[in-house]
Design an enzyme around this catalytic site. Structure first.
Site, PDB file in Angstrom:
ATOM      1  N   HIS A  57       0.870  -1.200   0.000  1.00 47.48           N
ATOM      2  CA  HIS A  57       0.000   0.000   0.000  1.00 47.48           C
ATOM      3  C   HIS A  57       0.893   1.232   0.000  1.00 47.48           C
ATOM      4  O   HIS A  57       1.532   1.543   1.002  1.00 47.48           O
ATOM      5  CB  HIS A  57      -0.889  -0.001   1.252  1.00 47.48           C
ATOM      6  CG  HIS A  57      -1.796   1.186   1.382  1.00 47.48           C
ATOM      7  ND1 HIS A  57      -3.077   1.082   1.872  1.00 47.48           N
ATOM      8  CD2 HIS A  57      -1.633   2.506   1.116  1.00 47.48           C
ATOM      9  CE1 HIS A  57      -3.657   2.268   1.890  1.00 47.48           C
ATOM     10  NE2 HIS A  57      -2.781   3.166   1.446  1.00 47.48           N
ATOM     11  N   HIS A  69       1.539   5.435  -1.896  1.00 50.28           N
ATOM     12  CA  HIS A  69       1.060   6.553  -2.720  1.00 50.28           C
ATOM     13  C   HIS A  69       2.262   7.158  -3.436  1.00 50.28           C
ATOM     14  O   HIS A  69       3.197   7.630  -2.777  1.00 50.28           O
ATOM     15  CB  HIS A  69       0.403   7.622  -1.838  1.00 50.28           C
ATOM     16  CG  HIS A  69      -0.792   7.098  -1.107  1.00 50.28           C
ATOM     17  ND1 HIS A  69      -2.074   7.166  -1.621  1.00 50.28           N
ATOM     18  CD2 HIS A  69      -0.903   6.464   0.091  1.00 50.28           C
ATOM     19  CE1 HIS A  69      -2.916   6.603  -0.773  1.00 50.28           C
ATOM     20  NE2 HIS A  69      -2.233   6.161   0.277  1.00 50.28           N
ATOM     21  N   ARG A  76       1.774   9.415  -6.128  1.00 50.95           N
ATOM     22  CA  ARG A  76       1.375  10.735  -6.663  1.00 50.95           C
ATOM     23  C   ARG A  76       1.654  10.877  -8.148  1.00 50.95           C
ATOM     24  O   ARG A  76       1.821   9.889  -8.846  1.00 50.95           O
ATOM     25  CB  ARG A  76       2.053  11.866  -5.862  1.00 50.95           C
ATOM     26  CG  ARG A  76       1.949  11.738  -4.343  1.00 50.95           C
ATOM     27  CD  ARG A  76       0.536  11.685  -3.838  1.00 50.95           C
ATOM     28  NE  ARG A  76       0.461  11.869  -2.396  1.00 50.95           N
ATOM     29  CZ  ARG A  76      -0.536  11.426  -1.631  1.00 50.95           C
ATOM     30  NH1 ARG A  76      -1.531  10.741  -2.149  1.00 50.95           N
ATOM     31  NH2 ARG A  76      -0.548  11.664  -0.345  1.00 50.95           N
ATOM     32  N   ASN A 112      -5.772   7.203  -5.604  1.00 48.10           N
ATOM     33  CA  ASN A 112      -6.444   8.463  -5.225  1.00 48.10           C
ATOM     34  C   ASN A 112      -5.630   9.674  -5.674  1.00 48.10           C
ATOM     35  O   ASN A 112      -5.333  10.574  -4.899  1.00 48.10           O
ATOM     36  CB  ASN A 112      -6.698   8.509  -3.708  1.00 48.10           C
ATOM     37  CG  ASN A 112      -5.423   8.481  -2.888  1.00 48.10           C
ATOM     38  OD1 ASN A 112      -4.408   7.930  -3.333  1.00 48.10           O
ATOM     39  ND2 ASN A 112      -5.461   9.062  -1.700  1.00 48.10           N
ATOM     40  N   LYS A 115      -9.738  -0.110  -5.241  1.00 44.74           N
ATOM     41  CA  LYS A 115      -9.741   0.459  -3.887  1.00 44.74           C
ATOM     42  C   LYS A 115     -11.052   1.169  -3.609  1.00 44.74           C
ATOM     43  O   LYS A 115     -11.508   1.979  -4.406  1.00 44.74           O
ATOM     44  CB  LYS A 115      -8.576   1.455  -3.768  1.00 44.74           C
ATOM     45  CG  LYS A 115      -8.475   2.205  -2.444  1.00 44.74           C
ATOM     46  CD  LYS A 115      -7.923   1.340  -1.345  1.00 44.74           C
ATOM     47  CE  LYS A 115      -7.862   2.084  -0.017  1.00 44.74           C
ATOM     48  NZ  LYS A 115      -6.681   2.902   0.133  1.00 44.74           N
ATOM     49  N   HIS A 142     -10.412   1.261   2.394  1.00 41.74           N
ATOM     50  CA  HIS A 142     -10.118   2.215   3.460  1.00 41.74           C
ATOM     51  C   HIS A 142     -11.255   2.050   4.464  1.00 41.74           C
ATOM     52  O   HIS A 142     -12.366   2.523   4.238  1.00 41.74           O
ATOM     53  CB  HIS A 142     -10.060   3.653   2.912  1.00 41.74           C
ATOM     54  CG  HIS A 142      -9.683   4.644   3.973  1.00 41.74           C
ATOM     55  ND1 HIS A 142      -8.497   5.346   3.953  1.00 41.74           N
ATOM     56  CD2 HIS A 142     -10.320   5.025   5.112  1.00 41.74           C
ATOM     57  CE1 HIS A 142      -8.426   6.118   5.025  1.00 41.74           C
ATOM     58  NE2 HIS A 142      -9.520   5.947   5.740  1.00 41.74           N
ATOM     59  N   HIS A 199      -4.456  -0.461   6.250  1.00 40.63           N
ATOM     60  CA  HIS A 199      -3.889   0.332   7.358  1.00 40.63           C
ATOM     61  C   HIS A 199      -4.708   0.272   8.651  1.00 40.63           C
ATOM     62  O   HIS A 199      -5.183   1.282   9.145  1.00 40.63           O
ATOM     63  CB  HIS A 199      -3.645   1.782   6.951  1.00 40.63           C
ATOM     64  CG  HIS A 199      -4.754   2.428   6.148  1.00 40.63           C
ATOM     65  ND1 HIS A 199      -6.060   2.425   6.537  1.00 40.63           N
ATOM     66  CD2 HIS A 199      -4.706   3.107   4.981  1.00 40.63           C
ATOM     67  CE1 HIS A 199      -6.774   3.069   5.637  1.00 40.63           C
ATOM     68  NE2 HIS A 199      -5.985   3.490   4.678  1.00 40.63           N
ATOM     69  N   ASP A 228       1.631   2.662   3.441  1.00 42.77           N
ATOM     70  CA  ASP A 228       0.752   3.834   3.325  1.00 42.77           C
ATOM     71  C   ASP A 228       1.575   5.116   3.366  1.00 42.77           C
ATOM     72  O   ASP A 228       1.140   6.133   3.912  1.00 42.77           O
ATOM     73  CB  ASP A 228      -0.323   3.834   4.423  1.00 42.77           C
ATOM     74  CG  ASP A 228      -1.414   4.862   4.144  1.00 42.77           C
ATOM     75  OD1 ASP A 228      -1.544   5.306   2.991  1.00 42.77           O
ATOM     76  OD2 ASP A 228      -2.115   5.232   5.105  1.00 42.77           O
ATOM     77  N   HIS A 231       2.971  14.693   1.084  1.00 44.47           N
ATOM     78  CA  HIS A 231       2.273  15.930   0.717  1.00 44.47           C
ATOM     79  C   HIS A 231       3.313  17.053   0.778  1.00 44.47           C
ATOM     80  O   HIS A 231       4.205  17.019   1.637  1.00 44.47           O
ATOM     81  CB  HIS A 231       1.164  16.257   1.720  1.00 44.47           C
ATOM     82  CG  HIS A 231       0.005  15.298   1.676  1.00 44.47           C
ATOM     83  ND1 HIS A 231      -1.046  15.429   0.799  1.00 44.47           N
ATOM     84  CD2 HIS A 231      -0.256  14.190   2.402  1.00 44.47           C
ATOM     85  CE1 HIS A 231      -1.908  14.445   0.988  1.00 44.47           C
ATOM     86  NE2 HIS A 231      -1.452  13.666   1.960  1.00 44.47           N
ATOM     87  N   ALA A 239      -3.716  14.842   5.223  1.00 45.24           N
ATOM     88  CA  ALA A 239      -3.492  13.610   6.001  1.00 45.24           C
ATOM     89  C   ALA A 239      -2.493  12.725   5.284  1.00 45.24           C
ATOM     90  O   ALA A 239      -2.628  12.470   4.087  1.00 45.24           O
ATOM     91  CB  ALA A 239      -4.809  12.871   6.168  1.00 45.24           C
TER      92      ALA A 239
HETATM   93  C1  NCD Z   1      -3.487   8.999   2.178  1.00 47.74           C
HETATM   94  C2  NCD Z   1      -3.120  10.038   1.118  1.00 47.74           C
HETATM   95  O1  NCD Z   1      -2.665  11.132   1.464  1.00 47.74           O
HETATM   96  O2  NCD Z   1      -3.306   9.751  -0.081  1.00 47.74           O
HETATM   97  N1  NCD Z   1      -3.497   9.641   3.468  1.00 47.74           N
HETATM   98  C3  NCD Z   1      -3.462   9.028   4.680  1.00 47.74           C
HETATM   99  O3  NCD Z   1      -3.555   9.739   5.674  1.00 47.74           O
HETATM  100  N2  NCD Z   1      -3.287   7.744   4.825  1.00 47.74           N
HETATM  101  C4  NCD Z   1      -4.790   8.352   1.811  1.00 47.74           C
HETATM  102  C5  NCD Z   1      -5.160   7.149   2.625  1.00 47.74           C
HETATM  103  O4  NCD Z   1      -4.610   6.069   2.423  1.00 47.74           O
HETATM  104  O5  NCD Z   1      -6.032   7.275   3.484  1.00 47.74           O
HETATM  105 ZN    ZN Z   2      -3.118   5.124   1.767  1.00 49.26          ZN
END
Ligand code: NCD
Ligand code: ZN
Length: 359
Positions: free
Chosen positions: A16, A18, A20, A44, A102, A141, A177, A256, A260, A272
């Site tokens: 899992h 991200h 981007r 996402n 997802k 999620h 998660h 996860d 950002h 988040a």
């Molecule tokens: C994730 C994100 O920023 O894409 N943020 C997070 O707090 N885990 C999205 C997610 O997996 O919930």
């Molecule tokens: Zn995530």
């Protein structure tokens, strides 16, 4: 000369993450590919990954970015379920090699406004049926949204998980998660088609580290520890650690890692996500060493997740060496030579005892 402890492990597979888009993707992908054999990449993004074609395009972009760091890095890009995801979209995606989709309930996390309305879950039953029939995995999620008290949102989701598992018993489901002892117990007690991913940061943090860290130092609110779902109580964190080191194949690693730009984190209404990529593997080794569970590291960090997904890999090895290093305060994101922004890693400025020796 004293010898430095070192050992070899199969490169982990991040179940899992991200990655981007744009310049941020290029940096984060390179760093991920150095330590990981591959990753389940969350959809996402903005715009989102909604179809098999989107997933293939995104996968090619990622592979191009990874090439210099690890040419055999395997990014498995998912599609995002919305109320508009039809069985046909699933069937087409499967044909194009998509392994999972997802589900984000509406509004629970980053870029989830177009997520699934839990009150209308039955409208998506033909889609879940297509997933069950074609073997596309459902990643969830597991939090409800709305007015529910934020620390109860994971447990309030359990009834939906039970319902989906009851109505689609052969649909493979990953509760992503997980953050509570209750979630560990539930996943353990459900059938073998239900598993859970556990992040790096939820093995270390409790809500104290989000709201008042360092504890007792009169300093509060750490936006770089803020993520969805929030870290919970010490007994929850300890249950996650026990599950991770237990050798139970229902629990596997998904970092996860969610970068950002720093100004979106250090802000009112902060984004988040905890960005752990550069420290994830060294910290996981530290944790397993502390619990004298190093022989179970490979199961949690690569084998169990791959087995649940049915992915066969001839995984290359990685050498870990015990040599202290200091985590950079931030990593610059550049577009060519032009500075774009910076991202702040978990444990920024702190010392870590293990290092990846060779990529
Ligand atoms: C994730 C994100 O920023 O894409 N943020 C997070 O707090 N885990 C999205 C997610 O997996 O919930
Ligand atoms: Zn995530």
């Amino acid at each position: 000369m004293t010898s430095v402890p070192m050992f070899r492990i199969p490169r982990p597979f991040d179940m899992h993450t991200h990655l981007r888009q744009g310049p941020l993707m290029r940096l984060v992908t390179r760093l991920t590919a150095r330590h990981f054999d591959g990753a389940i990449v969350m959809p996402n993004t903005n715009p989102p990954i909604l179809t098999g074609e989107d997933a293939c395009r995104y996968q090619s972009d990622i592979m191009r970015s990874a090439r210099g760091a690890n040419a055999s890095f395997l990014p498995l890009t998912l599609i995002k379920l919305t109320m508009e995801t039809t069985p046909d979209i699933i069937i087409q995606a499967k044909k194009l090699g998509v392994v999972a989709a997802k589900m984000y309930p509406v509004g629970v996390t980053t870029n989830s406004a177009d997520g699934v309305d839990l009150d209308k879950l039955r409208e998506l039953y033909p889609t879940f049926k297509a997933m069950e029939d074609t073997g596309v995995i459902l990643c969830i999620h597991g939090e409800v949204g709305g007015d529910v008290f934020v620390l109860d949102r994971e447990e309030f989701f359990f009834e939906y998980l039970r319902q989906l598992h009851r109505d689609f018993p052969t649909l493979r489901i990953v509760l992503e998660h997980i953050t509570t002892k209750a979630a560990v117990d539930l996943v353990r007690n459900l059938g073998k088609t239900v598993a859970a991913s556990i992040t790096l940061h939820h093995l270390f943090l409790t809500l104290n580290n989000v709201l008042c860290d360092p504890v007792g130092a009169g300093e509060f609110l750490r936006p770089h520890h803020a993520c969805r779902p929030y870290a919970k109580r010490p007994e929850d964190r300890d249950a996650l650690v026990r599950a991770a080191i237990s050798g139970d194949p229902k629990f596997f690693w998904g970092t996860d890692s969610a970068p950002h730009p720093f100004d979106k984190k250090e802000a009112d209404c902060c984004a988040a996500g905890v960005w752990t990529t550069p420290v994830a593997l060294p910290l996981l080794v530290e944790l397993f060493e502390k619990h004298e569970a190093l022989e179970r590291l490979a199961g949690f960090s690569s084998q169990f997740g791959l087995a649940f997904y049915g992915i066969k890999r001839r995984t290359r090895m990685l050498t870990m060496v015990k040599r202290a290093w200091t985590v950079p305060l931030a990593y610059d994101v550049r577009n060519g030579a032009k500075f774009v922004t910076k991202i702040v890693p978990f444990r920024a400025g702190q010392k870590i005892s293990w290092k990846v020796a060779r990529y």
